[in-house]
Design an enzyme around this catalytic site. Structure first.
Site, PDB file in Angstrom:
ATOM      1  N   THR A 157      -1.376   0.704   8.582  1.00 16.14           N
ATOM      2  CA  THR A 157      -1.759   0.287   7.209  1.00 16.14           C
ATOM      3  C   THR A 157      -1.193  -1.094   6.954  1.00 16.14           C
ATOM      4  O   THR A 157      -1.739  -2.144   7.295  1.00 16.14           O
ATOM      5  CB  THR A 157      -1.352   1.340   6.295  1.00 16.14           C
ATOM      6  OG1 THR A 157      -0.133   1.698   6.199  1.00 16.14           O
ATOM      7  CG2 THR A 157      -2.109   2.441   6.102  1.00 16.14           C
ATOM      8  N   LYS A 202       3.221   5.443  12.427  1.00 15.00           N
ATOM      9  CA  LYS A 202       2.969   4.317  11.556  1.00 15.00           C
ATOM     10  C   LYS A 202       4.115   4.787  10.148  1.00 15.00           C
ATOM     11  O   LYS A 202       4.680   5.676  10.197  1.00 15.00           O
ATOM     12  CB  LYS A 202       1.784   4.273  11.061  1.00 15.00           C
ATOM     13  CG  LYS A 202       1.394   5.280  10.132  1.00 15.00           C
ATOM     14  CD  LYS A 202       0.176   4.825   9.185  1.00 15.00           C
ATOM     15  CE  LYS A 202       0.685   3.858   8.202  1.00 15.00           C
ATOM     16  NZ  LYS A 202       1.487   4.450   7.022  1.00 15.00           N
ATOM     17  N   THR A 206       7.195  12.897   7.850  1.00 11.16           N
ATOM     18  CA  THR A 206       7.406  11.652   7.944  1.00 11.16           C
ATOM     19  C   THR A 206       5.920  10.972   7.836  1.00 11.16           C
ATOM     20  O   THR A 206       5.023  11.525   8.139  1.00 11.16           O
ATOM     21  CB  THR A 206       7.880  10.616   8.815  1.00 11.16           C
ATOM     22  OG1 THR A 206       7.943   9.560   8.797  1.00 11.16           O
ATOM     23  CG2 THR A 206       7.567  11.300  10.155  1.00 11.16           C
ATOM     24  N   GLU A 231       8.209  -2.195   4.551  1.00 12.07           N
ATOM     25  CA  GLU A 231       7.283  -3.306   3.908  1.00 12.07           C
ATOM     26  C   GLU A 231       8.383  -4.466   3.204  1.00 12.07           C
ATOM     27  O   GLU A 231       9.233  -3.946   2.605  1.00 12.07           O
ATOM     28  CB  GLU A 231       6.406  -2.551   2.511  1.00 12.07           C
ATOM     29  CG  GLU A 231       5.494  -1.895   3.295  1.00 12.07           C
ATOM     30  CD  GLU A 231       4.566  -1.480   2.090  1.00 12.07           C
ATOM     31  OE1 GLU A 231       3.402  -0.950   2.358  1.00 12.07           O
ATOM     32  OE2 GLU A 231       4.921  -1.146   0.919  1.00 12.07           O
ATOM     33  N   ASN A 270       3.172  -4.683  -2.728  1.00 16.42           N
ATOM     34  CA  ASN A 270       2.856  -3.664  -3.507  1.00 16.42           C
ATOM     35  C   ASN A 270       2.377  -3.684  -4.765  1.00 16.42           C
ATOM     36  O   ASN A 270       1.911  -3.031  -5.597  1.00 16.42           O
ATOM     37  CB  ASN A 270       4.073  -2.502  -3.415  1.00 16.42           C
ATOM     38  CG  ASN A 270       4.013  -1.805  -2.088  1.00 16.42           C
ATOM     39  OD1 ASN A 270       3.364  -1.115  -1.723  1.00 16.42           O
ATOM     40  ND2 ASN A 270       5.211  -2.267  -1.347  1.00 16.42           N
ATOM     41  N   SER A 273      -6.211  -5.215  -2.457  1.00 15.83           N
ATOM     42  CA  SER A 273      -6.352  -6.362  -1.481  1.00 15.83           C
ATOM     43  C   SER A 273      -7.027  -5.566  -0.316  1.00 15.83           C
ATOM     44  O   SER A 273      -7.281  -4.454  -0.368  1.00 15.83           O
ATOM     45  CB  SER A 273      -4.950  -6.736  -0.913  1.00 15.83           C
ATOM     46  OG  SER A 273      -4.099  -5.631  -0.402  1.00 15.83           O
TER      47      SER A 273
END
Lengths: 393, 393
Positions: free
Chosen positions: B147, B174, B185, B264, B387, B393
């Site tokens: 992602t 991921k 997770t 991120e 975020n 987006s």
């Protein structure tokens, strides 16, 4: 209850502030004093590493009697051992000497960087002669206790006492970062001319703090210096306990909003209400999860209605009673979750609400009757900027 | 144990990926398959709002037998009710038909935005003919499940089986955001040609996940889709259980580091080790508090040795046994806290270590013998940017 737009002190209270050289510029030392000793109560941080002023303060508050508060910013006097305790006592003594009162009537706070020695000589020098500058504007003291706050914070309100005398409650506080109180909170000082005995004051203060400052979170980090101190000097006579508590609750609620809105980097106040919970603890846990979730906070910052994150933040409360299909949520007045699923809603409308200030998020768990409110803020670049170099700046 | 720089599959496993039109561009659908059915185990999120594939996956894993995994990114199929469950089943059925196997041998995962319907027709169309593209490169599948990950993640290692046959374990995963697993997770798929029965596989997997993925946190937010699935097809024969578990632990530990480093907005990996704790639970709580604290994360981001924040983050663990004067801490090899106080240290040296990658933070509580490790990352503008507008987006 009358809330004053411009805060003013109750009868007998005054304050002063000065620059004693801890910060590069701006006031960094504040003194608050009553002209007579008063009943007092306080709640402090539950962090295992309380600052030296908190350790000394816990002793002093046992007597339930105070007359003055002295506060410095920039250096927190935490993690400083026996020298730190001695420095905290010396700071209180210097204030007591300046005011001509007993040192046991003075409580101290220090806020700022953790783990560096308190420059006590500068504080002592700064206190010398400060009593001559004591004045009537609470904002002067509020400015002296700021760290990364963007503005000084003081509020006051007026109620009527038993014999119809006006009674004032004034609240001076700071917040900004390392704010997820667990007591207690950041620094908050409450002054009133009501006559309330120390034990009732303690009961009322704890109850109010549990519903206000303890439901505030800027960044989930519990400060080592959190202190909330209240002095009631009795100058305006007795008051009905319930009216007094209601006024105090309203005042602290409003200050909690002010503090959340001025969280480090915050651009919006996030108000979370959780209802329909099986227990008060459940309601508080879910409110906290929502207001502390980085993904909710960035959603609010971006004004982007990614409302699935609400399900995530409710769902991650593992110990809480949640029945997914009973959960509903609203952003502002718009239903965004119904029966545990994303509702059909007007995207543009919710986007608009999320870009407003404050943002109200209401979640109903649908499994009970308990409710709780919490206050937080969005997460922005500003938070990262302020904290990536706070020590060095 | 040999770790392969370039991941490769165990005997009998292959994968393929395609763009089926969920993302604007790039692969968004991946298929992993063994040529024979294998023993299987899985752990899933503990979030109260599990995704539809998790709900169906929990049923399927009871048989302890799987042959394929199908995964889509961009839409998580969470909070989608009975239609979502039907879509998850349809997705598994389409994969089973394409592979010519029974649908009970297929497990599904969906990751992405919560609360919007899964475009099942696009997924069915994307799966048609995909088996012809099955190939040997795990990175192809890893790319299909991304992602906000900045790169595809696959690792493999080799050990020797009972009869000295080489045995391979391959891990495709991921992470990126909404990562604070509580199971489980993000998405992680483990493939091995070892012969291990489903019950042992389950025991070993849970133990390893507890020490690796469950001690990873990017942002404290527990995803509704977390799934870790392991298939052992037995093609390389039996293996010593302890050697197998050691290899699995090393592999998952390394992947945990890779995931934390690619959190991120992350610019650095933060490795936290807590020792000297009174209990394992205490050690994990303190490690988690340190790696999740926004003030520690921004300190690491800014490379600024504001080490008092370490005291704060240890101290805020209210239920944990902490004796302040016994706490010590190191950043890299430099002692920064001793006896519960800031140590004297070379500021420039610590600043340099904090600007490196990874950053190792070690805390010794000095009250017991238990220890734990945790993995996190710094907090940067990048996290806020990703975020604040992820949904749109």
């Amino acid at each position: 209850m009358i809330t004053h737009e411009t805060a003013r002190f109750p009868r007998g209270f005054r304050c002063a502030a000065t620059h004693c050289g801890l910060k590069k510029s701006g006031d960094d030392l504040a003194l608050f004093a009553s002209d007579v000793p008063g009943a007092a109560a306080a709640v402090f941080t539950r962090n295992h590493f309380p600052g030296a002023p908190v350790i000394v303060g816990r002793e002093r508050i046992r007597e339930g009697r105070l007359q003055a508060v002295v506060v410095n910013s920039k250096v927190s006097n935490v993690g400083t051992g026996a020298e730190g305790i001695a420095a905290a006592r010396a700071m209180g003594r210097a204030a007591a000497e300046e005011l001509g009162i007993d040192e046991s009537l003075v409580i101290m706070s220090s806020t700022g960087v953790i783990g560096v020695p308190l420059p006590i000589d500068r504080i002592q020098a700064g206190l010398r002669g400060l009593s001559a500058q004591l004045g009537d504007d609470p904002l002067v003291g509020a400015r002296g206790i700021m760290t990364t706050d963007s503005h000084p914070k003081a509020l006051s309100c007026e109620i009527r006492g038993r014999d119809d005398t006006p009674i004032t409650i004034t609240l001076v506080a700071k917040g900004a970062g390392m704010v997820a109180p667990n007591m207690a909170t950041m620094l908050a000082y409450l002054f009133t001319d009501a006559e309330v005995e120390a034990r009732s004051l303690d009961t009322i203060l704890r109850r109010v703090v549990d519903r206000t400052f303890n439901m505030l979170s800027v960044d989930t980090d519990t400060s080592t210096s959190d202190s909330c101190v209240m002095i009631a000097n009795g100058r305006a006579g007795p008051v009905e306990a319930s009216a007094f508590e209601d006024a105090l609750l309203a005042l602290c609620t409003r200050m909690t909003e002010v503090l959340a809105r001025d969280g480090e980097g915050a651009t919006r106040l996030l108000r979370v209400t959780v209802s329909g919970a099986a227990s008060l603890a459940d309601a508080r846990t879910v409110a906290r999860s929502l207001m502390e979730s980085p993904l909710i906070k960035t959603m609010v910052h971006g004004g982007d209605p990614n409302v699935g994150r609400i399900l995530m933040a409710v769902g991650k409360c593992v110990g809480v009673r949640v029945e997914p299909e009973r959960v509903s949520a609203r952003i502002g007045e718009t239903a965004v979750v119904e029966g545990g699923r994303r509702a059909r809603f007007d995207d543009a409308r919710v986007r608009e609400v999320l870009q407003g200030d404050p943002v109200d998020l209401r979640v109903d768990l649908g499994v009970g009757t308990e409710a709780a409110r919490g206050w937080g803020c969005d997460l922005s670049h500003g938070y990262v900027d302020e904290n990536a170099a706070y020590y060095s700046s």
